[in-house]
Scaffold this motif. Sequence first.
Motif, short mmCIF file in Angstrom:
data_model
loop_
_atom_site.label_atom_id
_atom_site.label_comp_id
_atom_site.label_asym_id
_atom_site.label_seq_id
_atom_site.Cartn_x
_atom_site.Cartn_y
_atom_site.Cartn_z
N VAL A 55 0.84 -1.27 -0.07
CA VAL A 55 -0.01 -0.15 -0.04
C VAL A 55 0.89 1.33 0.02
O VAL A 55 1.87 1.35 0.59
N ILE A 56 0.48 2.34 -0.87
CA ILE A 56 1.27 3.55 -0.88
C ILE A 56 0.09 4.68 -0.49
O ILE A 56 -1.17 4.53 -0.85
N GLN A 57 0.36 5.44 0.49
CA GLN A 57 -0.64 6.32 1.15
C GLN A 57 0.24 7.74 0.92
O GLN A 57 1.46 8.09 1.46
N LEU A 58 -0.33 8.80 0.38
CA LEU A 58 -0.02 10.26 0.51
C LEU A 58 -1.10 11.02 1.13
O LEU A 58 -2.08 11.34 0.64
N GLN A 71 -11.25 15.67 -3.94
CA GLN A 71 -11.14 16.03 -5.07
C GLN A 71 -9.86 15.96 -5.89
O GLN A 71 -9.64 16.84 -6.73
N ALA A 72 -8.89 15.51 -5.10
CA ALA A 72 -7.56 15.52 -5.61
C ALA A 72 -7.10 14.20 -6.36
O ALA A 72 -8.15 13.21 -6.33
N LYS A 73 -6.31 14.18 -7.21
CA LYS A 73 -5.71 13.03 -7.92
C LYS A 73 -4.18 13.36 -7.93
O LYS A 73 -3.60 14.32 -7.84
N GLY A 74 -3.63 12.04 -8.24
CA GLY A 74 -2.06 12.15 -8.12
C GLY A 74 -1.51 10.87 -8.84
O GLY A 74 -2.28 10.04 -9.00
N LYS A 90 -5.42 7.35 -5.64
CA LYS A 90 -6.90 7.73 -5.98
C LYS A 90 -7.38 7.96 -4.36
O LYS A 90 -6.89 7.89 -3.27
N PRO A 91 -8.45 9.53 -4.31
CA PRO A 91 -8.78 9.75 -3.02
C PRO A 91 -9.24 8.44 -1.92
O PRO A 91 -9.92 7.64 -2.29
N ALA A 92 -8.85 8.81 -0.66
CA ALA A 92 -9.36 7.89 0.31
C ALA A 92 -9.56 8.50 1.69
O ALA A 92 -8.36 8.54 2.63
N GLY A 93 -10.28 9.19 1.75
CA GLY A 93 -10.47 10.19 3.08
C GLY A 93 -9.68 11.47 2.86
O GLY A 93 -9.62 12.25 2.05
N ASP A 94 -8.49 11.54 3.96
CA ASP A 94 -7.58 12.85 3.77
C ASP A 94 -6.30 12.41 3.00
O ASP A 94 -5.23 13.14 3.44
N VAL A 114 0.53 15.88 -7.79
CA VAL A 114 -0.81 16.19 -7.15
C VAL A 114 -1.53 17.15 -7.71
O VAL A 114 -0.97 18.41 -7.87
N THR A 115 -2.65 16.98 -8.12
CA THR A 115 -3.76 18.19 -8.48
C THR A 115 -4.54 18.37 -7.41
O THR A 115 -5.59 17.40 -7.34
N VAL A 116 -5.02 19.50 -6.88
CA VAL A 116 -5.92 19.87 -6.23
C VAL A 116 -6.75 21.30 -6.53
O VAL A 116 -6.07 22.07 -6.34
N GLY A 117 -7.96 21.22 -6.59
CA GLY A 117 -8.67 22.43 -7.08
C GLY A 117 -7.97 23.18 -8.48
O GLY A 117 -7.96 24.46 -8.28
#
Length: 128
Positions: A55-58, A71-74, A90-94, A114-117
């Motif tokens: 698992v990779i978490q950012l 709404q983020a993607k990375g 892919k988004p998973a909570g925070d 990462v792209t957000v907004g």
Amino acid sequence: MNTQALVASIALALAGSAFAAGDHHHAADNHKPLHGGVVTPTKLMDFELVAKPTVIQLHLRDHGKPMDASQAKGKLTLLSGTDKQEVELKPAGDRLEATGSFKVGPGTKAVAVVTVGGKTATARFTLK
């Protein structure tokens, strides 16, 4: 200006400097890992990468506060020796997350985009 007013002015100026220095130190505390990963601050936000073989978490933070990652993607690029692996996050909570099989270990380098907004940030990591 009398001596008492001058001393008061100097004390006030020094107090403001001390407060600013203290606030700066507090900002540095925001860059500590909260999930056991590696933190990289950027202008847009702070990123904490937690990389495990399955698992990779950012984790995304704004001045120390968790962000809504819905709404983020990375995308993450892992570089381990001569191996290169592209991972969609892919988004998973925070946080942004991917599951699978990943070659990660001490010395592995990672680049996250990462792209957000509508804003994009790039963060580089070296795993410990």
